[in-house]
Design an enzyme around this catalytic site. Structure first.
Site, PDB file in Angstrom:
ATOM      1  N   HIS A   1       0.818  -1.204   0.000  1.00  0.00           N
ATOM      2  CA  HIS A   1       0.000   0.000   0.000  1.00  0.00           C
ATOM      3  C   HIS A   1       0.861   1.267   0.000  1.00  0.00           C
ATOM      4  O   HIS A   1       1.959   1.303   0.577  1.00  0.00           O
ATOM      5  CB  HIS A   1      -0.896   0.035   1.229  1.00  0.00           C
TER       6      HIS A   1
ATOM      7  N   CYS B   1       0.188   2.579  -4.650  1.00  0.00           N
ATOM      8  CA  CYS B   1      -0.589   3.751  -5.048  1.00  0.00           C
ATOM      9  C   CYS B   1       0.169   5.031  -4.719  1.00  0.00           C
ATOM     10  O   CYS B   1       0.947   5.083  -3.763  1.00  0.00           O
ATOM     11  CB  CYS B   1      -1.934   3.748  -4.329  1.00  0.00           C
TER      12      CYS B   1
END
Length: 321
Positions: free
Chosen positions: A91, A144
């Site tokens: 993440h 991301c």
């Protein structure tokens, strides 16, 4: 840049966040695939590869402190001619920036280790600045908001390279590799029991000296540090899975027996499999972009580095390999 006998050193980090609401599925597969390819194609010694994953039973978890310690060891032992690689799959997030006047700088980029001890673009810039002359450091981030993860690196392929925008691939197997800032703040607040919206307060309270430099320095000190860094070319090379304002995809297998994977990591693996000869950093990113476009993902891999390193061979693969 590479000299005979130079070392090839890698830190590979895969975070799946098992048994949490943030669980991903392909990140560990991504770094295991990268481990195989850098050994078999790029000549990395397995003894010079440090692998950190949150798989059940892992002896060293990919916490913020452990990741930064591994990166510190890698950079500290680097010499002229060495090839350094950090591959992260997991993440990412964005945090409020101290430089809101910059385009794409209303927020800064960070990766999210398994313990939420964020590692920021400031930390990666510090690592690049420590490189000895003649060593290269490639950051491959399949997360991301990873565009711009090396602060002040020059854009070679990025937001200004986009010609069209695509609809995100709609699939129940798709999950964005992002944890929103508010979710991270809520998690840390539940741990520290402190009522404040300042994420730095929570990180310092819980992680102390292991927190990112971004939070250990006062805001004016961060700005002074940023202003002190020149824009001269260096040997930091960032291949990011998407732009700073985009998400990267984690894909679960569509068929029984298939493996989960990160869309960007998988695209680069395809590029390398289909092209056995040396490729430049720019070619790798452009080819990965093409694959993701064909697959209709709304993420645009980016390349940030000097002009020289844009044309340099990816991981300095020898021509005879």
């Amino acid at each position: 840049m590479e000299t005979k006998g130079s070392k090839r050193i890698a830190v590979l980090v895969g975070c799946n966040y098992p048994n949490t609401k943030n669980e991903l599925h392909g990140c560990i597969n991504d770094v295991l695939a990268m481990r195989d390819v850098i050994i078999n194609r790029f000549g990395f010694d397995p003894n010079h590869i440090e692998l950190l994953t949150d798989a059940p039973g892992s002896s060293v978890m990919p916490t913020g402190a452990n990741i930064k310690a591994a990166l510190d060891r890698m950079v500290s032992k680097a010499e002229a001619g060495d090839v350094l690689l950090f591959h992260y799959s997991g993440h990412g997030t964005r945090i409020p920036s101290l430089r809101p006047i910059w385009p794409f700088r209303q927020q800064d980029e960070a990766i999210v280790p398994c313990d939420f001890n964020l590692i920021t673009d400031l930390d990666f810039r510090q690592l690049v600045n420590r490189l000895p002359k003649g060593a290269s450091f490639t950051v491959f981030s399949d997360s991301c908001h990873s565009g711009g993860l090396i602060d002040k690196a020059k854009e070679q392929i990025g937001p200004s390279s986009n010609i069209d925008q695509l609809r995100t691939k709609q699939s129940p197997a798709f999950r964005p590799k992002t944890i929103p800032f508010q979710s991270i703040l809520e998690h840390l607040s539940s741990v520290t029991k402190i009522n404040t919206s300042d994420i730095g307060t929570h990180l310092l309270e819980f992680f102390g000296v292991d927190a990112s430099l971004r939070f250990r320095l006062a805001p004016n000190e961060v700005m002074d540090l940023f202003e002190s860094w020149s824009l001269k070319p260096d040997d930091g090379i960032l291949l990011s899975g998407c732009q700073a304002n985009e998400t990267s995809a984690d894909m679960s297998p569509m068929e029984s027996g298939g493996k989960a994977y990160g869309a960007f990591s998988n695209a680069v693996q395809r590029v390398l499999k289909e092209n056995s000869g040396p490729l430049s950093n720019k070619e790798v990113v452009l080819m990965a972009r093409k694959i993701l476009k064909e697959q209709r993902f709304e993420q645009h891999p980016c390349l940030y580095c000097s002009d020289e390193n844009a044309a340099a061979t990816f991981l300095l693969q020898p021509a005879e390999s």
